[in-house]
Design an enzyme around this catalytic site. Structure first.
Site, PDB file in Angstrom:
ATOM      1  N   CYS A  18       0.810  -1.231   0.000  1.00 17.62           N
ATOM      2  CA  CYS A  18       0.000   0.000   0.000  1.00 17.62           C
ATOM      3  C   CYS A  18       0.841   1.277   0.000  1.00 17.62           C
ATOM      4  O   CYS A  18       0.556   2.220  -0.750  1.00 17.62           O
ATOM      5  CB  CYS A  18      -0.947   0.011   1.180  1.00 17.62           C
ATOM      6  SG  CYS A  18      -0.265  -0.657   2.699  1.00 17.62           S
ATOM      7  N   HIS A  54      -2.826   6.067   4.860  1.00 11.85           N
ATOM      8  CA  HIS A  54      -1.375   6.214   5.046  1.00 11.85           C
ATOM      9  C   HIS A  54      -0.946   7.602   4.549  1.00 11.85           C
ATOM     10  O   HIS A  54      -1.422   8.075   3.506  1.00 11.85           O
ATOM     11  CB  HIS A  54      -0.611   5.175   4.210  1.00 11.85           C
ATOM     12  CG  HIS A  54      -0.641   3.780   4.761  1.00 11.85           C
ATOM     13  ND1 HIS A  54      -1.169   3.439   5.986  1.00 11.85           N
ATOM     14  CD2 HIS A  54      -0.178   2.613   4.226  1.00 11.85           C
ATOM     15  CE1 HIS A  54      -1.033   2.141   6.189  1.00 11.85           C
ATOM     16  NE2 HIS A  54      -0.443   1.611   5.134  1.00 11.85           N
TER      17      HIS A  54
HETATM   18  C1  11C Z   1       1.070  -2.064   6.610  1.00  8.22           C
HETATM   19  N1  11C Z   1       1.871  -1.919   4.337  1.00  8.22           N
HETATM   20  O1  11C Z   1       0.599  -0.931   6.524  1.00  8.22           O
HETATM   21  C2  11C Z   1       1.461  -2.824   5.371  1.00  8.22           C
HETATM   22  C3  11C Z   1       0.317  -3.702   4.978  1.00  8.22           C
HETATM   23  O2  11C Z   1       2.926  -6.228   1.939  1.00  8.22           O
HETATM   24  O3  11C Z   1       0.861  -6.012   1.416  1.00  8.22           O
HETATM   25  C4  11C Z   1       0.470  -4.385   3.636  1.00  8.22           C
HETATM   26  C5  11C Z   1       1.495  -5.476   3.635  1.00  8.22           C
HETATM   27  C6  11C Z   1       1.779  -5.941   2.242  1.00  8.22           C
HETATM   28  O4  11C Z   1       1.232  -2.647   7.670  1.00  8.22           O
END
Ligand code: 11C
Length: 347
Positions: free
Chosen positions: A128, A248
């Site tokens: 993400c 995010h």
């Molecule tokens: C998080 N980015 O925010 C991570 C979730 O490799 O698809 C996604 C983890 C991934 O914790």
């Protein structure tokens, strides 16, 4: 007429958003199969007003499936994605299991949709925090060339799943009530120590690697280079978890190749960039924030400034709903691209 679609991980935070996105996009579905691990099998889920019972995913679940959207963790994808492909399905995998495999396209449609043509059954959906960054950086790369990216993230708890969100809320309640609590999940379920996330900032997302960076940080480094077809791009990331439920945020510093570019040039370019919404007017306190990004498919960009010392350096603030453009929407968008490009056909 439509496609036979399977959603693997249908009861999870991302799986639920995949279903809502398929509904909202009115995706042409002939038959929908909802799958999960044994733990969640039997759960009832509603899609377009109809109730479905989620079944335990097994190799034979993929007979007759055209596209399988996987979001049930890396081990499920490792075990079952090849089984789905063997049975003729195209897999769009939302885990990190296959992202760096050379024969697996890693796709963000606004950036490298054409890579879909080279797929061998599995298509990977990036992390993400990587997705939202490359959507904003690709137009700049095309126009001015890109040399260096330094990103610090401010990531939401829903990226770690629904149970982590529940833990954050329980901790917040406990703190406000002056009660004791013991952190159970965050920062990383599979790591040794657990820390408070409510009213805190935790500079660890995923496990530490031998080079001192976390796996989340290395995902941002390696995936960005692969998606943008720039193995030579300099990228460094620091990933931090904040007590935000969804959305995010990223503070991004870039160095472009060209001199003489202004912040206003970059604003004008991003204003018409696909998938980007520019929110950049400091005089009216307009800038992106995670709370305003929830439920939206776009990547929001603001706070664009030229660096005070580096002629080719720029700073910006990039925000997006990590469960939508960061996961579910990007996966469904890939499925829409496959249809539009004739790589899968409605029957
Ligand atoms: C998080 N980015 O925010 C991570 C979730 O490799 O698809 C996604 C983890 C991934 O914790």
């Amino acid at each position: 007429k439509g496609l036979n679609i399977a959603v693997v991980g249908a009861t999870g935070a991302v799986g639920q958003q995949m279903l809502r996105t398929l509904e909202n996009r009115n995706f042409p579905i002939k038959h929908l199969t909802l799958l999960s691990s044994a733990r969640s099998a039997g759960t009832k889920v509603t899609f377009k007003g109809e109730e479905y019972v989620v079944q335990e995913a097994a190799p034979d679940s993929f007979e007759g499936i055209d596209i399988a959207l996987f979001s049930a963790g890396g081990s499920v994808s490792k075990a079952l994605a090849p089984e789905a492909v063997k049975r003729g399905a195209i897999v769009v995998d939302n885990t990190s299991a296959y992202r760096m495999d050379t024969d697996v396209p890693l796709v963000v449609p606004e950036v490298n949709e054409e890579d879909l043509r080279g797929h061998n059954g599995i298509i990977a959906n990036p992390n993400c925090s990587t997705i939202q960054m490359v959507v904003a950086l690709e137009p700049l790369r095309q126009q001015y060339g890109l040399n260096k990216v330094v990103v610090s993230t401010y990531q939401a708890v829903s990226g770690a799943g629904a149970a982590a969100v529940a833990e954050m809320k329980d901790q917040a309640r406990a703190i406000l009530n002056d009660e004791e609590f013991t952190p159970q999940i965050l920062p990383v379920g599979s790591d040794v120590k657990k820390y408070q996330i409510a009213f805190n900032a935790v500079p660890q997302i995923d496990k530490f690697q031998d080079n001192g960076f976390t796996f989340e940080e290395m995902k941002m480094v390696n995936e960005t280079k692969k998606i943008m077809h720039m193995p030579e791009l300099k990228v460094a990331a620091t990933c931090v978890r904040l007590p935000v439920e969804t959305g995010h945020s990223e503070s991004v510093y870039i160095e472009i190749d060209q001199e003489g570019v202004t912040a206003s040039d970059i604003q004008q370019l991003l204003e018409k960039a696909p998938g980007v919404v520019l929110q950049d007017n400091p005089s009216e306190q307009i800038y992106p924030m995670p709370a305003h990004s929830v439920g939206k498919n776009d990547v929001f960009v603001g706070r664009i400034r030229k660096d005070l010392d580096e002629e080719k350096g720029f700073h910006m603030w990039i925000v997006s709903d990590n469960l939508l453009k960061g996961a579910a929407w990007n996966s469904v968008q890939i499925a829409e691209s496959l249809l539009r490009m004739g790589l899968v056909e409605e029957k």
